[in-house]
Design an enzyme around this catalytic site. Sequence first.
Site, mmCIF file in Angstrom:
data_model
loop_
_atom_site.group_PDB
_atom_site.id
_atom_site.type_symbol
_atom_site.label_atom_id
_atom_site.label_comp_id
_atom_site.label_asym_id
_atom_site.label_seq_id
_atom_site.Cartn_x
_atom_site.Cartn_y
_atom_site.Cartn_z
ATOM 1 N N SER A 40 -15.947 -24.116 -42.163
ATOM 2 C CA SER A 40 -14.963 -24.112 -41.242
ATOM 3 C C SER A 40 -13.648 -24.556 -40.700
ATOM 4 O O SER A 40 -12.764 -24.150 -40.292
ATOM 5 C CB SER A 40 -15.969 -24.011 -39.746
ATOM 6 N N LYS A 81 -13.903 -29.136 -34.746
ATOM 7 C CA LYS A 81 -12.768 -28.099 -34.662
ATOM 8 C C LYS A 81 -11.613 -28.578 -34.209
ATOM 9 O O LYS A 81 -11.500 -29.787 -33.817
ATOM 10 C CB LYS A 81 -13.485 -26.998 -33.856
#
Length: 184
Positions: A40, A81
């Site tokens: 990701s 993230k």
Amino acid sequence: MARGKSSETLEWAKALIIALLLAVVIRFFLFAPIVVEGQSMMPTLNHSDRMIVNKIGYTIGEPERFDIIVFHANEEKDYIKRVIGLPGDSIVYKEDMLFINGEPLDEPYLEELKEQLNGGRLTYDFSLEEVTNEMIVPEGYLFVMGDNRQHSLDSRDIGLINEEDVVGKANIVFWPFSEIRIAR
């Protein structure tokens, strides 16, 4: 002579105990290692990269836009993230361009991935309201996304992140050893 050896042994034992206590304090309160799992955050971070999480930075400061953070996604899993939206921000993505409060912002860390896609889109068009039912990021929350937008479970899916769930900022890759770097 025996007394000198026992005194020396005692001093070594004290030094070892102090070193262990320091290691515990550093590990649990200041810095911690984390292993990147999945794709990701590619190409910024790769699967199995090992990073150092700065746990104290946000006790004296606030997360900033584009920081790479680690947060508790649930009781048994932490995610890594990038901070996209801060409290008070309205967010829109249109034709792969980020708009914060109506102003377009560059995301230079996405350039390599955009080149690999040969004009393909990194993410679908959306607004903060469409994915979270909020007009602006509320106080105490963050909107986060992975860099590999096509393969990231992030605020578009799991919602806004409570700032209390943030473990810290992660930007030092220390493994693999040949790729030690500051991730931006």
